[in-house]
Design an enzyme around this catalytic site. Structure first.
Site, PDB file in Angstrom:
ATOM      1  N   SER A 292       0.788  -1.233   0.000  1.00  0.00           N
ATOM      2  CA  SER A 292       0.000   0.000   0.000  1.00  0.00           C
ATOM      3  C   SER A 292       0.823   1.287   0.000  1.00  0.00           C
ATOM      4  CB  SER A 292      -0.957   0.001   1.196  1.00  0.00           C
ATOM      5  OG  SER A 292      -1.917  -1.024   1.057  1.00  0.00           O
ATOM      6  N   VAL A 293       2.067   1.245   0.432  1.00  0.00           N
ATOM      7  CA  VAL A 293       2.890   2.459   0.388  1.00  0.00           C
ATOM      8  C   VAL A 293       3.007   2.954  -1.049  1.00  0.00           C
ATOM      9  CG1 VAL A 293       5.159   3.454   0.892  1.00  0.00           C
ATOM     10  CG2 VAL A 293       4.161   1.791   2.464  1.00  0.00           C
TER      11      VAL A 293
END
Length: 653
Positions: free
Chosen positions: A313-314
């Site tokens: 998700s980063v």
């Protein structure tokens, strides 16, 4: 008459024999002087020549504030001239030297019995040992000044500094990258001696002394105080999570300076050929030679720069910036998540199977909603999306001044297809080096300007005079200044109200994003994870970016629970160390009350982050073994006023 003939005959034979002998002698002399002359001349010269190396002093490596990270300390090398040692005393000399040097007597005896003009018996001995040898006044034994590499801080920053071999040549890290500057040029003292090692009377005109040229020193971008904060935080994270590894990098987004870089486990460059811990040492001794070699290579390797991982998700922060820049979304855009999205006939689920419902772009980033990011990447289109990845530096190396930088692993534009593009949009199906990721996101903190990451800022001589200055370098503009500001606003929301609250620092505006990415083994995703968190502060004028990655945490695996607190700890101490002032008072009223947010229905990791953003803790009966666990109930209930620091009890399915 007959006797006379016999005598004459014998005389002729004798003359022939003598003549033949003289002829053979002349031939031998000719063979030696003409045919083998050069060879024997070299042999004679070698036996008469005493060639003593004079090692150049390797340059010092400093941190940005002048603290010594690596230096060269004085030591001594023991040489022997075998022909100068009395044959009757060789046994006694070898035995005494073996005791002084703590070495094998037979090996020393073999050396001093050799036919070589000079042999090295020992190196890197200290002054006390050298003094003991001098006191003995051995014939044919000499000492020369030498240097050895010393790392006064032991394991600190080891995977950045690297190490040298026995010849003081860089083998890894900065020591290898800048070896040509650090090493200098060795000198020599060439003299001519007799068989006893005494200088020949005619040799003075032939004596040659070549002065060594000491190496240059390096001023790195590393801040040892911040480095110590990082290493301490990682050690605590390892104890808490029982992870296989933990790593972190701290950068200045405006200059590209790497202020700290660390990983666990690490090694001691003063003794790089064995593990640091006693437990690992014991295991190491039981390994085969091949296994030991593989273990050491992994121990020395710099994961942040050389290896790749799936960011999860980063990576959505990059998709967000691309979509905003291309105009396929705005800060006012709204979306609806049903829990899945069909792409090219394939159903791809959100981590929240029941869906997030209606949400804004900010909320989608905070919720890590996969379908929204599949939508965004699809709208941008594969050609444009890949162009932006190139612009952010994902498709190439960053060019950081460090050896063996890794490259991202991703499908080509031709083979990715709609499904591949959709998955990359939410950080799956692509593996990047951590330094690529943090360098790319750094551009948001620098108004869209991508900076060249660097570890060395200056090269100086032994008097401290600058030889070469390495200025910060703008590589290119990734997105507009306006879009960068919008992404920073979203990042701040994620920490304040989204799932990244564990990265918050009291008194500072912190932005960031957490990620929990399942690993791929044998072509399939498994329950093992890389849990990460990226934090940036202060968001109104970013001065620090921190990326923390926890490899295979045990128990709770969410990046918000494992990596987020590490980011918070590093930012909190580093911001104050750099005298970056808080935007509000950090002295919070201990009795101040906050409203408990509603985290029911939230992913457990996001719930933990949201509570942390409100200065609230959490507790639960048992930790979830699944990354998809959802909060079903909470106590105290949403809206209740409680003191900061209160733990909210979470129930999950």
């Amino acid at each position: 008459m007959q006797t006379s003939n016999v005598s004459r005959k014998n005389l002729i034979i004798l003359i022939i024999i003598v003549f033949g002998f003289l002829l053979l002698l002349a031939g031998r002399v000719g063979w030696i002087q003409v045919v083998k002359g050069d060879e024997y001349k070299e042999m004679a010269l070698e036996r008469q020549t005493k060639d003593t190396p004079i090692e150049a002093e390797r340059g010092v490596i400093y941190d940005r504030n002048g603290e010594v990270l690596a230096t060269s300390v004085r030591c001594y090398t023991v040489y022997a001239t075998p022909s100068a040692i009395d044959k009757e005393k060789r046994e006694e000399t070898a035995e005494e030297l073996a005791q002084i040097l703590d070495a094998d007597k037979e090996e020393i005896l073999e050396q001093i019995k050799s036919n070589k003009s000079q042999v090295k018996l020992a190196e890197e001995i200290d002054k006390d040992t050298a003094d003991k040898i001098r006191e003995k006044k051995y014939a044919g034994i000499a000492l020369t000044n030498d240097t050895k590499r010393s790392y006064p801080n032991g394991t600190m920053a080891a995977n950045v500094l690297g190490m040298v071999n026995d010849n003081n040549d860089g083998q890894s890290g900065i020591e290898l990258q800048y070896n040509s500057y650090l090493a200098g040029i060795s000198g020599r003292w060439v003299d001519y001696t007799d068989t006893k090692g005494n200088q020949l009377s005619y040799s003075f005109s032939g004596e040659r002394y070549y002065q060594a040229e000491d190496g240059y020193s390096l001023v790195t971008t590393i801040d040892m105080v911040i480095q110590s904060y990082v290493e301490d935080a990682l050690a605590k994270a390892m104890n808490k999570t029982s992870a296989d590894r933990a790593m972190a990098i701290v950068m200045d987004p405006k200059t590209g300076d790497i202020l700290a870089l660390a990983q666990t486990p690490t090694f001691d460059p003063n003794n790089p050929y064995e593990p640091v811990s006693d437990k690992e040492k014991a295991q190491f001794k039981t390994m085969s030679q091949k296994e030991q070699s593989e273990y050491l290579s992994k121990m020395w390797r710099n994961f942040i720069i050389s290896d790749v991982y799936e960011p999860g998700s980063v990576f959505k922060l990059l998709t967000t910036g691309i979509a905003l820049e291309e105009g396929v979304t705005t800060m006012d855009s709204m979306y609806h998540c049903t829990g899945a999205k069909t792409v090219a006939g394939q159903v791809i689920h959100c981590w929240e199977r029941s869906g997030h419902g209606s949400e804004s772009l900010k909320q989608a980033v905070g919720n890590s909603c996969n379908p929204v990011f599949m939508t965004l990447s699809t709208k941008v289109g594969i050609t444009k999306f890949y162009d932006y990845l190139e612009n952010f530096g994902i498709t190439d190396i960053t060019g950081v001044d460090f050896p063996s930088e890794g490259r991202a692993i991703m499908q080509s534009e031709e083979t990715a297809g709609p499904v591949g593009l959709a998955e990359i949009g939410f950080g799956q199906g692509i593996a990047v080096t951590p330094i690529q990721l943090v360098t790319a996101i750094n551009s948001y903190g620098n108004d869209g300007k991508l900076m060249q990451p660097r570890l060395v800022k200056e090269i100086v001589d032994k008097n401290g005079k600058t030889v070469k200055e390495i200025e910060p370098e703008v590589v290119r503009q990734t997105i507009s200044e306006e879009t960068a500001a919008e992404v920073r606003d979203i990042m701040e929301y994620v920490v304040k109200d989204g799932g990244g609250g564990t990265a918050a620092v009291s008194g500072y505006k912190v932005g960031g994003k957490t990620g929990t990415a399942n690993k791929v083994k044998n072509g399939k995703y498994v329950n093992d994870t890389y849990s990460s968190c990226l934090g940036m502060a202060p968001m109104d004028d970013p001065g620090l970016t921190v990326l923390v990655i926890i490899d295979s945490p045990k128990g709770i695996k969410y990046g918000s629970a494992t990596a987020g607190p590490v980011v918070s700890s590093i930012l909190s101490k580093s911001l104050r160390h750099l005298n970056i002032q808080p935007s509000s008072s950090s002295e919070e009223d201990k009795n101040e009350k906050v409203s408990v947010p509603d985290v029911t229905g939230k992913n457990l990791g996001d719930a933990i982050g949201i509570l942390a953003g409100k200065d609230l803790g959490y507790d639960m009966k048992e930790e979830s073994k699944s990354n998809d666990a959802t909060v079903t109930k909470q106590y105290p209930s949403a809206g209740k006023k409680v003191k900061k620091g209160t733990k909210v009890y979470l129930y999950h399915e």
